[in-house]
Motif scaffolding. Structure first.
Motif, PDB file in Angstrom:
ATOM      1  N   ARG A  67       0.826  -1.230   0.000  1.00  0.00           N
ATOM      2  CA  ARG A  67       0.000   0.000   0.000  1.00  0.00           C
ATOM      3  C   ARG A  67       0.849   1.266   0.000  1.00  0.00           C
ATOM      4  O   ARG A  67       0.333   2.359   0.203  1.00  0.00           O
ATOM      5  N   LYS A  68       2.142   1.087  -0.137  1.00  0.00           N
ATOM      6  CA  LYS A  68       3.109   2.200  -0.126  1.00  0.00           C
ATOM      7  C   LYS A  68       2.964   3.058   1.145  1.00  0.00           C
ATOM      8  O   LYS A  68       2.995   4.282   1.104  1.00  0.00           O
ATOM      9  N   GLU A  69       2.768   2.379   2.273  1.00  0.00           N
ATOM     10  CA  GLU A  69       2.566   3.098   3.537  1.00  0.00           C
ATOM     11  C   GLU A  69       3.855   3.221   4.350  1.00  0.00           C
ATOM     12  O   GLU A  69       3.839   3.748   5.450  1.00  0.00           O
ATOM     13  N   ILE A  70       4.954   2.668   3.814  1.00  0.00           N
ATOM     14  CA  ILE A  70       6.199   2.727   4.585  1.00  0.00           C
ATOM     15  C   ILE A  70       6.924   4.026   4.257  1.00  0.00           C
ATOM     16  O   ILE A  70       7.440   4.199   3.151  1.00  0.00           O
ATOM     17  N   LEU A  71       6.894   4.943   5.217  1.00  0.00           N
ATOM     18  CA  LEU A  71       7.476   6.260   4.974  1.00  0.00           C
ATOM     19  C   LEU A  71       8.964   6.250   5.292  1.00  0.00           C
ATOM     20  O   LEU A  71       9.394   5.704   6.311  1.00  0.00           O
ATOM     21  N   LEU A  72       9.738   6.853   4.384  1.00  0.00           N
ATOM     22  CA  LEU A  72      11.184   6.957   4.600  1.00  0.00           C
ATOM     23  C   LEU A  72      11.519   8.423   4.899  1.00  0.00           C
ATOM     24  O   LEU A  72      10.954   9.328   4.292  1.00  0.00           O
ATOM     25  N   GLU A  73      12.406   8.620   5.851  1.00  0.00           N
ATOM     26  CA  GLU A  73      12.842   9.985   6.188  1.00  0.00           C
ATOM     27  C   GLU A  73      14.360  10.003   6.335  1.00  0.00           C
ATOM     28  O   GLU A  73      14.960   8.970   6.679  1.00  0.00           O
ATOM     29  N   THR A  74      14.960  11.153   6.088  1.00  0.00           N
ATOM     30  CA  THR A  74      16.413  11.252   6.251  1.00  0.00           C
ATOM     31  C   THR A  74      16.714  11.261   7.746  1.00  0.00           C
ATOM     32  O   THR A  74      16.148  12.051   8.496  1.00  0.00           O
ATOM     33  N   HIS A  75      17.579  10.345   8.147  1.00  0.00           N
ATOM     34  CA  HIS A  75      17.766  10.115   9.590  1.00  0.00           C
ATOM     35  C   HIS A  75      19.210   9.710   9.861  1.00  0.00           C
ATOM     36  O   HIS A  75      19.839   9.063   9.021  1.00  0.00           O
ATOM     37  N   GLY A  76      19.725  10.052  11.033  1.00  0.00           N
ATOM     38  CA  GLY A  76      21.068   9.637  11.437  1.00  0.00           C
ATOM     39  C   GLY A  76      21.125   8.127  11.643  1.00  0.00           C
ATOM     40  O   GLY A  76      20.223   7.543  12.240  1.00  0.00           O
ATOM     41  N   ILE A  77      22.178   7.490  11.126  1.00  0.00           N
ATOM     42  CA  ILE A  77      22.286   6.030  11.203  1.00  0.00           C
ATOM     43  C   ILE A  77      22.850   5.576  12.553  1.00  0.00           C
ATOM     44  O   ILE A  77      22.411   4.585  13.132  1.00  0.00           O
ATOM     45  N   ARG A  78      23.791   6.330  13.076  1.00  0.00           N
ATOM     46  CA  ARG A  78      24.413   5.935  14.342  1.00  0.00           C
ATOM     47  C   ARG A  78      23.381   5.758  15.456  1.00  0.00           C
ATOM     48  O   ARG A  78      23.457   4.832  16.264  1.00  0.00           O
ATOM     49  N   GLU A  79      22.397   6.656  15.437  1.00  0.00           N
ATOM     50  CA  GLU A  79      21.336   6.612  16.440  1.00  0.00           C
ATOM     51  C   GLU A  79      20.550   5.286  16.358  1.00  0.00           C
ATOM     52  O   GLU A  79      20.187   4.693  17.379  1.00  0.00           O
ATOM     53  N   ILE A  80      20.317   4.836  15.129  1.00  0.00           N
ATOM     54  CA  ILE A  80      19.560   3.583  14.932  1.00  0.00           C
ATOM     55  C   ILE A  80      20.412   2.390  15.397  1.00  0.00           C
ATOM     56  O   ILE A  80      19.910   1.469  16.043  1.00  0.00           O
ATOM     57  N   LEU A  81      21.720   2.434  15.089  1.00  0.00           N
ATOM     58  CA  LEU A  81      22.611   1.345  15.524  1.00  0.00           C
ATOM     59  C   LEU A  81      22.624   1.283  17.059  1.00  0.00           C
ATOM     60  O   LEU A  81      22.565   0.200  17.650  1.00  0.00           O
ATOM     61  N   ALA A  82      22.689   2.466  17.693  1.00  0.00           N
ATOM     62  CA  ALA A  82      22.732   2.520  19.160  1.00  0.00           C
ATOM     63  C   ALA A  82      21.419   1.977  19.746  1.00  0.00           C
ATOM     64  O   ALA A  82      21.431   1.240  20.741  1.00  0.00           O
ATOM     65  N   GLY A  83      20.295   2.300  19.113  1.00  0.00           N
ATOM     66  CA  GLY A  83      18.991   1.821  19.590  1.00  0.00           C
ATOM     67  C   GLY A  83      18.905   0.305  19.518  1.00  0.00           C
ATOM     68  O   GLY A  83      18.472  -0.355  20.467  1.00  0.00           O
ATOM     69  N   ALA A  84      19.357  -0.260  18.387  1.00  0.00           N
ATOM     70  CA  ALA A  84      19.307  -1.720  18.217  1.00  0.00           C
ATOM     71  C   ALA A  84      20.239  -2.397  19.222  1.00  0.00           C
ATOM     72  O   ALA A  84      19.889  -3.420  19.827  1.00  0.00           O
ATOM     73  N   ALA A  85      21.426  -1.799  19.424  1.00  0.00           N
ATOM     74  CA  ALA A  85      22.395  -2.375  20.380  1.00  0.00           C
ATOM     75  C   ALA A  85      21.802  -2.374  21.791  1.00  0.00           C
ATOM     76  O   ALA A  85      21.969  -3.340  22.545  1.00  0.00           O
TER      77      ALA A  85
END
Ligand code: ADP
Length: 226
Positions: A67-85
């Motif tokens: 349904r093309k409902e997955i929204l992409l936004e420009t975001h810092g990658i380090r923050e996502i790595l830290a969240g997953a860790a």
């Protein structure tokens, strides 16, 4: 696929049914047996729960992508790595594994933060499961001309070359018994593959039996991002 799902859930259901019958036939009166059988039943119920959770997750991502409902936004990658860790920290510590992050704070890409974190948690969860105590799992973020790359690197058991092509198929496992023992559903990497498709990217793997595995998420940069 329906046949595979049925097969996967039939095993725990058969086990639960068998142990409930044994309990009803008298085992419930012997406290030691009762305790042991109830623990086995609990394990199989948890397994069913994990399979259903992963199946729902997979179908939700598929539906949202359609349904093309997955929204992409420009975001810092380090923050996502830290969240997953952070999500995986307790499991890593329990196994005496180190989690390291190597990623420039300036690295950015067009992503869906919730889904990318989920993909990384699935990869980290595997890296932790298939590593030996004392080893280190590394999360790396880097950039090439056309792609942002995120690598999850472990020094664990590794995977034989002949399995690598099929690894991202639903319910494909290298070692069925080992995956079950470690609480795997066989769906973790299929979910990662779908998440990367929703990012117009892909996932790849390099591995050597006995030396470890590296899973790489490839995120397109610039015009290739829809
Ligand atoms: P599971 O729930 O069994 O871990 P996955 O889809 O996440 O299912 O992974 C599929 C299979 O790929 C696993 O059963 C395992 O054999 C193999 N695998 C995945 N990640 C690793 C890793 N980091 N090291 C070794 N084997 C792995």
């Amino acid at each position: 696929f329906v046949a595979n799902v049925s097969h996967e859930i039939k095993t725990p259901i058969t086990a639960i049914k068998g142990f409930v019958e044994t309990l009803k036939d008298g085992a419930a009166e012997k406290p030691e047996d009762a305790e042991r059988f109830l623990s086995i039943i609990q394990k199989h119920v948890e397994r069913l729960e994990a399979i259903v959770e992963d199946l729902l997750s997979l179908s939700r991502i598929e539906k949202e992508a359609e349904r093309k409902e997955i929204l992409l936004e420009t975001h810092g990658i380090r923050e996502i790595l830290a969240g997953a860790a952070q999500v995986c920290d307790v499991k890593a510590s329990a196994k005496d594994l180190g989690l390291e992050i190597a990623c420039p704070v300036t690295l950015r890409a067009r992503i869906n933060p919730r889904l990318l974190e989920q993909a990384l948690v699935n990869l980290l969860d595997n890296a932790i499961k298939y590593s030996e105590p004392g080893q280190t799992v590394t999360l790396e973020g880097s950039e090439q001309k056309e792609e942002v790359l995120i690598r999850v690197r472990d020094k664990g058991c590794g995977i034989e070359r002949r399995h690598l092509d099929r690894l991202f198929e639903r319910f494909y496992r290298v070692d069925q018994a080992r995956s079950r023992k470690l609480g795997g559903t066989g769906l973790g990497l299929a979910i990662v593959k779908h998440i990367m498709q929703a990012h117009h990217g892909r996932v790849s793997v390099e591995s050597k039996l006995g030396s470890g595995s590296t899973f790489t998420l490839h995120l397109p940069k610039g015009e290739r991002q829809a």
